[in-house]
Design an enzyme around this catalytic site. Sequence first.
Site, PDB file in Angstrom:
ATOM      1  N   TYR A 255       3.764   9.851 -10.178  1.00 29.11           N
ATOM      2  CA  TYR A 255       2.907   9.277  -9.366  1.00 29.11           C
ATOM      3  C   TYR A 255       2.091   8.484 -10.076  1.00 29.11           C
ATOM      4  O   TYR A 255       1.667   6.628 -10.444  1.00 29.11           O
ATOM      5  CB  TYR A 255       1.779  10.234  -8.584  1.00 29.11           C
ATOM      6  CG  TYR A 255       1.122   9.214  -7.698  1.00 29.11           C
ATOM      7  CD1 TYR A 255       0.763   8.768  -6.371  1.00 29.11           C
ATOM      8  CD2 TYR A 255      -0.023   9.411  -8.019  1.00 29.11           C
ATOM      9  CE1 TYR A 255      -0.062   7.757  -6.207  1.00 29.11           C
ATOM     10  CE2 TYR A 255      -1.201   8.692  -8.151  1.00 29.11           C
ATOM     11  CZ  TYR A 255      -1.231   7.731  -6.855  1.00 29.11           C
ATOM     12  OH  TYR A 255      -2.392   7.070  -5.452  1.00 29.11           O
TER      13      TYR A 255
ATOM     14  N   ASN B 263       0.823  -1.532   0.314  1.00 30.30           N
ATOM     15  CA  ASN B 263      -0.010  -0.274  -0.108  1.00 30.30           C
ATOM     16  C   ASN B 263       0.531   1.669   0.000  1.00 30.30           C
ATOM     17  O   ASN B 263       0.274   2.549  -0.236  1.00 30.30           O
ATOM     18  CB  ASN B 263      -1.067  -0.053   0.708  1.00 30.30           C
ATOM     19  CG  ASN B 263      -1.716   1.332   1.254  1.00 30.30           C
ATOM     20  OD1 ASN B 263      -2.049   2.167   0.849  1.00 30.30           O
ATOM     21  ND2 ASN B 263      -1.155   2.261   2.508  1.00 30.30           N
TER      22      ASN B 263
ATOM     23  N   SER C 215      -3.445   3.225  -9.297  1.00 30.37           N
ATOM     24  CA  SER C 215      -5.192   3.981  -9.272  1.00 30.37           C
ATOM     25  C   SER C 215      -5.449   4.314 -11.035  1.00 30.37           C
ATOM     26  O   SER C 215      -4.751   3.534 -11.674  1.00 30.37           O
ATOM     27  CB  SER C 215      -3.447   5.315  -9.088  1.00 30.37           C
ATOM     28  OG  SER C 215      -4.458   6.698  -9.374  1.00 30.37           O
TER      29      SER C 215
ATOM     30  N   SER D  39       4.672   6.001 -12.043  1.00 27.38           N
ATOM     31  CA  SER D  39       4.885   4.380 -10.739  1.00 27.38           C
ATOM     32  C   SER D  39       3.412   3.888 -11.322  1.00 27.38           C
ATOM     33  O   SER D  39       3.991   2.316 -11.133  1.00 27.38           O
ATOM     34  CB  SER D  39       5.202   5.227  -9.637  1.00 27.38           C
ATOM     35  OG  SER D  39       3.827   5.641  -8.706  1.00 27.38           O
ATOM     36  N   LYS D  40       2.687   3.886 -10.822  1.00 32.34           N
ATOM     37  CA  LYS D  40       1.441   3.314 -11.050  1.00 32.34           C
ATOM     38  C   LYS D  40       1.216   2.835 -12.488  1.00 32.34           C
ATOM     39  O   LYS D  40       0.797   0.922 -12.276  1.00 32.34           O
ATOM     40  CB  LYS D  40       0.211   3.925 -10.109  1.00 32.34           C
ATOM     41  CG  LYS D  40      -0.062   4.600  -9.361  1.00 32.34           C
ATOM     42  CD  LYS D  40      -0.007   3.845  -8.306  1.00 32.34           C
ATOM     43  CE  LYS D  40      -0.113   4.082  -6.451  1.00 32.34           C
ATOM     44  NZ  LYS D  40       0.291   2.518  -5.243  1.00 32.34           N
TER      45      LYS D  40
END
Length: 238
Positions: free
Chosen positions: A155, A87, A142, A158-159
């Site tokens: 971000y 997480n 995400s 990275s997801k």
Amino acid sequence: MKNKVVMITGASKGLGRALTLSFAKEGAKLAICSRSAKGLLTVKEEAENLGAEVLAVTADISNSRDVERFTAMAEEAYGHIDVLINNASILGPSPMPMLLDYPEEDFVEVLRVNAVSPFLVTRRVIPGMLERNVGSIINVTSEAGHTGYAGWGAYGISKFAVEGLTQTWAEELSETNVRVNMVDPGEMDTEMHQLAVPNCDYPLAKPEDVVDIFLYLASDKSAGINGQRFESHSEEEL
């Protein structure tokens, strides 16, 4: 979940805290970590007040030494790990710059924490799961890791990496009873979302409202489900 050993990274706040408390209510034994000692100890106390056994370790899981220390302590305390929830993540600079202006150091740091960390923790945990031929790994993704959005920078990228990592692990483990899936919990009322969307003018889910899919994927009810992407609000997937 009774007596299952559940490892959760990034457990000091937001979704990590909600997951810790939800699994505590279900009777799981917990191994949780975060870079924030103060927040982590607060969550540990909350989970223990619910009757859970909790190992809380301050750790930077983008560092392989911390990954080894955290995992070894969990294995020593509980003997094995049944469930891993990757997480932990960071947003990066706020407000988020466009890629053309994105600082190199920040870009690398976001990818290190958000994409390298789940690789390191999963790689360390999987051998024990393979030895027992059972285990569930759940990665948090995400919408920004499924569709590229301008301004979501490192971000979102990275997801995308987390989604590829999930699919690759799942394929490599497809002949075993160790399974790897991912969950997009949607937009939630968290500190990270406030930084990402500071002027949000629409309702957001609470982290505790999106935990059911994680409980399902951690349970024996989801045996055989591997390499799938779930969204927390999609009840038909349950």
